[in-house]
Design a protein around this motif. Structure first.
Motif, PDB file in Angstrom:
ATOM      1  N   GLY A  41      -8.168   2.560  -0.294  1.00 10.15           N
ATOM      2  CA  GLY A  41      -8.908   2.558   0.975  1.00 10.15           C
ATOM      3  C   GLY A  41      -9.270   3.932   1.486  1.00 10.15           C
ATOM      4  O   GLY A  41      -9.554   4.095   2.672  1.00 10.15           O
ATOM      5  N   LEU A  48      -1.745  -4.899   8.582  1.00 13.19           N
ATOM      6  CA  LEU A  48      -1.087  -3.803   7.872  1.00 13.19           C
ATOM      7  C   LEU A  48       0.151  -3.427   8.679  1.00 13.19           C
ATOM      8  O   LEU A  48       0.036  -3.082   9.867  1.00 13.19           O
ATOM      9  CB  LEU A  48      -2.071  -2.635   7.782  1.00 13.19           C
ATOM     10  N   ARG A  72       0.429  -5.131   3.360  1.00 11.42           N
ATOM     11  CA  ARG A  72      -0.883  -5.621   3.782  1.00 11.42           C
ATOM     12  C   ARG A  72      -1.056  -7.087   3.438  1.00 11.42           C
ATOM     13  O   ARG A  72      -0.778  -7.509   2.318  1.00 11.42           O
ATOM     14  CB  ARG A  72      -1.938  -4.810   3.024  1.00 11.42           C
ATOM     15  N   ALA A 100      -8.566   5.111   5.145  1.00 13.32           N
ATOM     16  CA  ALA A 100      -7.180   5.609   5.084  1.00 13.32           C
ATOM     17  C   ALA A 100      -7.226   7.108   4.783  1.00 13.32           C
ATOM     18  O   ALA A 100      -7.724   7.508   3.725  1.00 13.32           O
ATOM     19  CB  ALA A 100      -6.408   4.874   3.992  1.00 13.32           C
ATOM     20  N   HIS A 122     -14.970   1.708   4.296  1.00 11.90           N
ATOM     21  CA  HIS A 122     -15.276   0.446   3.619  1.00 11.90           C
ATOM     22  C   HIS A 122     -14.858  -0.727   4.497  1.00 11.90           C
ATOM     23  O   HIS A 122     -14.056  -0.576   5.420  1.00 11.90           O
ATOM     24  CB  HIS A 122     -14.511   0.347   2.284  1.00 11.90           C
ATOM     25  N   THR A 167      -5.049   6.005  10.030  1.00 18.00           N
ATOM     26  CA  THR A 167      -6.155   5.133   9.602  1.00 18.00           C
ATOM     27  C   THR A 167      -7.213   5.128  10.700  1.00 18.00           C
ATOM     28  O   THR A 167      -6.883   5.149  11.894  1.00 18.00           O
ATOM     29  CB  THR A 167      -5.643   3.706   9.329  1.00 18.00           C
ATOM     30  N   ARG A 190       4.439   7.108   1.730  1.00 18.74           N
ATOM     31  CA  ARG A 190       3.844   6.228   2.763  1.00 18.74           C
ATOM     32  C   ARG A 190       3.796   4.820   2.188  1.00 18.74           C
ATOM     33  O   ARG A 190       3.236   4.608   1.106  1.00 18.74           O
ATOM     34  CB  ARG A 190       2.445   6.718   3.098  1.00 18.74           C
ATOM     35  N   VAL A 213       0.885  -1.171   0.000  1.00 18.87           N
ATOM     36  CA  VAL A 213       0.000   0.000   0.000  1.00 18.87           C
ATOM     37  C   VAL A 213       0.920   1.217   0.000  1.00 18.87           C
ATOM     38  O   VAL A 213       1.522   1.559   1.014  1.00 18.87           O
ATOM     39  CB  VAL A 213      -0.921   0.001   1.241  1.00 18.87           C
ATOM     40  N   HIS A 218     -13.104   0.618   7.742  1.00 21.62           N
ATOM     41  CA  HIS A 218     -11.896   1.405   7.951  1.00 21.62           C
ATOM     42  C   HIS A 218     -11.734   2.447   6.852  1.00 21.62           C
ATOM     43  O   HIS A 218     -12.437   2.407   5.829  1.00 21.62           O
ATOM     44  CB  HIS A 218     -10.652   0.522   8.089  1.00 21.62           C
TER      45      HIS A 218
HETATM   46  C1  SIN Z   1      -6.707  -0.292   3.394  1.00 23.82           C
HETATM   47  O1  SIN Z   1      -6.406  -1.458   3.622  1.00 23.82           O
HETATM   48  O2  SIN Z   1      -7.840   0.033   3.118  1.00 23.82           O
HETATM   49  C2  SIN Z   1      -5.609   0.749   3.487  1.00 23.82           C
HETATM   50  C3  SIN Z   1      -5.505   1.296   4.866  1.00 23.82           C
HETATM   51  C4  SIN Z   1      -4.415   2.329   4.986  1.00 23.82           C
HETATM   52  O3  SIN Z   1      -3.630   2.526   4.054  1.00 23.82           O
HETATM   53  O4  SIN Z   1      -4.334   2.956   6.030  1.00 23.82           O
END
Ligand code: SIN
Length: 294
Positions: free
Chosen positions: A106, A125, A284, A271, A110, A137, A280, A93, A269
């Motif tokens: 993300g 993660l 994952r 992001a 979702h 997050t 960044r 990610v 969650h």
């Molecule tokens: C995700 O898995 O939706 C990404 C979460 C993130 O990057 O903080």
């Protein structure tokens, strides 16, 4: 608040809640090493109770992260998103510093891949490189969201299906042509399996705790069963507003080495994309789940 060790003498880790509704930090655990059966069981119990766990200071290669993932269930290779070159079971990610004004993976509320017949049970993660600020997050507790749902919404969602479509970011939120997601995430588009409608109960029973959770996905749920998209839209909006109330959330400020582990069946969650100009990178992994039951 710090609770004492969980799981008896052989599972000496501490749990400290990070917010009132969900989320807890686990202290005194090194996931680079294999866990004992007792420790693993205590960690699974902690996840069932807190829904999101955070472990700081973890030095994990991809193989070690996959072994940590297997504590919770079989590693699931995620469809539609290209895995990393080093290991296709791990998604990088990533947003590069020069990728400004662009969506992130993300970047809206979702749960993961709810349009699959068997959506994942959860994910891990691991933060490799984090921006100096931002990039937090959020998670939201969908058990509490269901239990506090106003009566008129509860009557609508109980005993009803919700329709999920991948396509692959969800029909409503599909990127505009020419716009798009960070180029560092490679999504495979146009897969008929992702694009078809899949119906899951709008309220699902959690297989570990037996508690019921709202299972309506702000990205992938296009309508409620028996209703058109137009009829569903205002209801879905009200459900989202309730399901993501700040009281039901926790927020994690990442440091490199942090590991988050979450339950995808009972949380949403998000992001936060507020770190343009900084890189960044998180790794994952995902563990498999069952078809949701009402
Ligand atoms: C995700 O898995 O939706 C990404 C979460 C993130 O990057 O903080």
């Amino acid at each position: 608040m710090t609770e004492g060790p969980k799981g008896g003498r052989s599972a000496p880790f501490e749990i400290a809640k990070v917010a009132g509704s969900l989320g807890a930090e686990v202290r005194g655990l090194d996931l680079a090493q294999p866990l004992s059966g007792t420790q693993a069981a205590a960690l699974r119990a902690a996840l069932a109770e807190h829904l999101v766990l955070f472990v700081r200071g973890q030095s994990l290669g991809m193989a070690q992260q996959k072994r940590a993932t297997e504590i919770f269930g079989p590693v699931q290779r995620v469809p539609y998103v290209e895995g990393s070159a080093e290991d296709p079971d791990v998604i990088a990610v990533l947003k590069e510093a020069e990728e400004r004004r662009i969506g992130v993976f993300g970047g809206d509320w979702h749960s993961d891949f709810s349009f699959l017949e068997r959506p994942p049970a959860g994910s891990l993660l691991h933060a490799v490189e984090v921006p100096p600020y931002g990039g937090d997050t959020l998670w939201a507790n969908q058990i509490e969201a269901f239990e506090t749902l106003p009566d008129e919404l509860r009557e609508i969602v109980e005993n009803r299906g919700a329709v999920h479509v991948g396509k692959p970011h969800g029909v409503k939120w599909a990127p505009q042509p020419g716009a798009g997601l960070s180029r560092s995430i490679k999504i495979r588009r146009g897969d008929p399996e992702a694009d078809r409608e899949r119906v899951h109960p709008a309220v699902r029973r959690h297989p570990s705790s037996g508690r019921r959770a709202l299972f309506v996905n702000p990205i992938y749920t296009t309508r409620l069963e028996g209703m058109s998209e137009a009829e569903s839209a205002p209801l879905l909006e009200r459900i989202k507003q309730h399901a993501t109330r700040p009281e039901f959330t926790c927020r994690w400020r990442w440091r490199a080495g942090d590991l988050a582990i979450w339950d995808n069946r009972a949380t949403l969650h998000y992001a936060i994309n507020d770190y343009d100009g900084h890189r960044r990178l998180l790794h994952r992994t995902t563990f498999a789940g069952e078809a949701p039951v009402a």
